[in-house]
Every structure is written in structure tokens, then in C-alpha cells.
Scaffold this active site. Sequence first.
Site, short mmCIF file in Angstrom:
data_model
loop_
_atom_site.label_atom_id
_atom_site.label_comp_id
_atom_site.label_asym_id
_atom_site.label_seq_id
_atom_site.Cartn_x
_atom_site.Cartn_y
_atom_site.Cartn_z
N ASP A 121 -15.71 -12.84 11.33
CA ASP A 121 -14.53 -12.36 10.61
C ASP A 121 -14.69 -10.88 10.25
OD1 ASP A 121 -12.04 -12.38 9.31
OD2 ASP A 121 -12.92 -12.93 7.40
N ARG A 172 0.80 -1.23 0.00
CA ARG A 172 0.00 0.00 0.00
C ARG A 172 0.83 1.28 0.00
NH1 ARG A 172 -2.68 -3.67 3.22
NH2 ARG A 172 -4.27 -4.69 1.96
N GLY A 175 -1.84 -11.80 8.70
CA GLY A 175 -1.67 -13.24 8.88
C GLY A 175 -2.61 -13.89 9.87
N ALA A 176 -3.69 -13.21 10.29
CA ALA A 176 -4.60 -13.79 11.28
C ALA A 176 -5.20 -15.11 10.82
CB ALA A 176 -5.71 -12.80 11.63
N GLU A 177 -5.36 -15.27 9.49
CA GLU A 177 -5.94 -16.51 8.97
C GLU A 177 -4.97 -17.68 9.06
OE1 GLU A 177 -8.71 -13.87 8.63
OE2 GLU A 177 -6.81 -13.46 7.64
N TRP A 216 -10.36 -2.62 3.97
CA TRP A 216 -9.19 -1.76 4.19
C TRP A 216 -9.26 -0.41 3.46
CZ3 TRP A 216 -6.39 0.31 0.34
CH2 TRP A 216 -6.53 -0.26 -0.93
#
Length: 580
Positions: A314, A141, A201-203, A416
Site C-alpha cells: 500500500d 485541499r 477511492g482505491a480502497e 500526501w
Amino acid sequence: MLAAAVASAATIAGSFAFAEDVSQERLLNADKEAGNWLHHHKDYSANRFSTLTEINHDNVKNLKVAWTMALGGVEGGGIWSHGGLEGTPIVDNGFMYVTDGWGSVYKIDAHGGKGTLLWKMDPKTDHDWAGAVACCGVDNRGVALWNNLVISHTLDGRLIATNSETGQVAWQRQVADPDKGEVITGAPLIVKDMAITGVAGAEYGIRGWIAATDLKTQKEVWRTHTIPGKDDPGHETWKDDKSAAASGGGSTWVTGSYDPSSNTIVWGVGNPGPDWDNEYRPGDNLYTDSSLGLDADTGKIKWHYQHTPNDPYDYDSVAENVLADVPGPNNTTMKLALEADRNGFAYAIDRTNGKFLWGLPFVKKVTWTKGLDPETGKPIEYDPKQGVQRYNASVTPSRENKVTDICPGNMGGKNWPPTAYNPTLKLWYIPVIESCNRITVEEMTPDKIKPREFFTGGGPSQPVKITGSVTAIDVTTGKVAGKAETQFPNLGGILATPDLVFSGQPSGEVIAYDAKSLQKLWEFNTGGGVNAPPMTFSVDGKQYVAILVGLGGAWDKWFIDATPELKKMQPGSMLYVFAL
């Protein structure tokens, strides 16, 4: 390992203007440099508001393409067929710095009404290694500026400092660990000679954090975990017997904001893991789904506000917090932090202490709760005595309710893409995803936690069409002031100027709206999907609007069935710059 710059120093020396070093003083006063865009969010308050007025309500209909530039980074890697563009260009005195999805940095001379590439820094990211654990796209980004360095992140977890004149890498350090499923997609935030980094990276069952690197010594100053350790406040909100907190998620992949008056960094925190099996992790699961106020010098958490305790949807609260000062009762000033949550509600909290002030739905359809408690802002159904929250039980994914539809969908009412705030009109503009989707729950057990593998407790599908809008909220009243409906979800974000609002569509259009009425005033089809926010700058006395074009990210992999018309959009990597 790192590629040399495209252009030689001699070529750069031939340019007829040079950028100044970007000091902390300039960063603190970025809003006084109307022609520049020095922060990812324009200023520390994340307003994404420019005072430039050459392009205005009366003449925006005459906006034309001034120049374009093709970038690289389209190639795929890991689980991704191609990269995308989600970055915000940074401009300092006519020199622009942009990134592509793989984190290559481009310096462009924007003087003379055209764009000239001066150099490109390619970080040589391992596409397959990093791409295999990039949950939601090959994305970067953007950059930050500090002194004579361009500060950037890479998907494989590095922080890189590049000489702004030569394009040569000055130094780099590893901040995140893709071996654990950690990657970095957000732009750095520079505060007091430190680069602040968030992680994705939470998944993948990571334990989230926010970290600060001293740019003078290249050493870490502090690292604050968003999932508390056993001796930290908040650990008691993980009530399981499976050490769920160790893989509790809480990623921080959207760039935060900073309040210099209180020396507070305000940063959003993502979802708990596993995403949909909240019975695996009973308790409120702090500090997931929260906005955090952190001491900039130490990283110590000063306050938090949690939006969706024990989140089974989620939704997360990873979005940027806009810092706004609004007149309050008895000649007071309310110091707000504004956050448009994926759960479909917009929140105002007191940024001095994290106290809830108001909240309202900004999407047309919310089914997961009947509303917010007007005193606490928690969902009406929230019961602090219950370890596992069901909220509106009939639509809440659970081990008993394994397939269910929720609104908004797990992509959120806003994801986001950043909001923008007009401090004169007191209007806050939200890029909205009007959505519902279907969740299928999978029961998780500790043996299913494996490095670099999804740990989600289920997944989404898309049975209904998804649209969008640009929604304006009057922050003095906490009420919706207007809504411009769009055929597709808003996946790029917002720019505000005194009388205009700019946004883009994944079908290719860049659009200008009237700031008060949200009437469409101008539109241009770029031919590529817009997945990035617009920005504006001036050089040689002329105002420009710039936007990166190239649809990537999560949409065209996980959500495309809800917008079948977008299946024809081709991968691309283009910079468009407009002027009168």
C-alpha cells in the site's frame, strides 16, 4: 441546493481593492507575482517556493500572530467523527480563498493587517453519503482560480465554479461517482482553461482516472484511466483471470504539476487494489504506483515510471512531482521530476521521457527491499518474470506471510503533504514520516467486491512509535543534505523561502528552520493539530505566513496508536496568519 454567500455584493463593493481576473497568462507566470499564491503548489512546477524576503533568517524569531479566523467544517459524517483541514490558501492581490474539510469556500479580505470574511459558499455536501466512502478523512485541499471564478471540488464528486466577487455558484458538474466509492479531496489544477481533477477511492475497488473539464463549456474534454482497458497498452500487466483490473485502484488524489514547455501534465498514481493481497492481481499492475506524463490537450499518456510494481505494501506513488531544472554534464540541463514516494525512496526521473536518473532512501529505516537497482531504479529483488513480487520475502505481506512488520509503514515515508524546492540552493525538502507498522493479510476473492465497501486484502496496526523529520536532499548530487528530527510525523507539508523552511506538527507547533542547516529558528504552538502546509503572501507591502490548523484525515482514526500523545488533540478548524 447551494447556500448563498454570507456577505452581500454591497459589502464586497465596499472593499478598497479588487482582485484581477486570473488569466492563463497569469497562471503561466505565477512565479513573477511574488506577493501572490495563485496555484495550489504556488506555481506549475510545484516548487512551493516564495521569493519574498521580508521574513528572513535574521528576523523570523520576531514572527507573531497577525490575525486568526475560525472556519466551519468540523462536523463528522459517515465513518468520520469530525472534519479536518489539509488545504493550502490561495491569495490574489490581498484576497484569500480557503476551504474547510467539507469543501465550503471562504473569501477573506487580508488588507489592513487583518482578515475580514467577505463570503462563504457552502456546497451542502451530503455528509453521511460522501463520508461513508472517504477512505482517509473528511478533507479538501483547496481551490483554484480562473478568470473571475473560484474552482473547487467537493467530497461527493462535484466540480463547482463560484463567482469570486459575489460568492454565488455560477455552475457545477458531477465528475466523480460516490456510488462507486469515488470521492474527490484534491485541489483542481487549471491548465489551458481546463480544470484537471483527480479521484480518491482505491480502497473501494474503483478504477482510477484523471479528468479534464473545459471551464468555458462546462463539458468534459478527456478522461484518462490509470488502469488500462483491455485494448490499451499496459493491460497485459494485469495477468489474473479474475478481471482484477476492473477494480484495480490507481487513485489520483494529490494535485499534479504542469510543464508548459512540453505541454505535459505530470501526475502521481496511487496503490493497486486490493492493497495487500497482491496475489489476487499478478503482474506489474500498471499504471499504479507510477508517475505519469500526460499530453495536456488529449490526456494521452506520453510516458510513465513505475516505482513499486505489484505493490504489496500500500505504498503508492500519488505524491506531487516537483519539476526542477538542474545543470547536467557537458553544459546540459537536466529536466527533473522529483517524487518522494511512500516506499521511502526519493526519485529523480527525466520528465521529458520518464527515464530513471537517481533514487535514494530518505527515511532512516527501509526493510521491504535491500535497495534500488542503480540503472533502472526498480527494487533490487524485482523479477519481471514473476507475476507476484515478494521483494524482501521475510517482511512482505502475503497469503503465506499473513502478519508481518514493514518499514516504512503503509502511511509511507511521505504521504500526501507536499514537499518544497529551493531552486537557488538546489535543496528539496521532504516532510517525512519515520515509521514501521504491522500488516495483516486477508485473501481476496471476486465475491468480496461490493460497491462502497472496503476491498483492501487486510489492514494495518501500529505496534511501534512513529516520529518524523524534515529532510533536505541536494538534487545536484542525489544525496541527503540534512535532517531535522521531529517528535511526531510530518503530516502537513513544507514551504520554502530563500533562507527559510516552514513546517508544522500534529501536536500544534508551526516551525521555521534555516534553509541550509535546518536549525530551528522559531516556533509557535497553535493549540491545534497541524495537518496542512504553510504558505506565504504579501499585501500592502507586508509579508505574511498562513496555515490552516485542525487535525483530521487518516491519522487520528487509523494511526493514532503510534502517537498516543496526540490523542489529546481536539478537533478544530482555524486559520492562523503570522507577520513581523
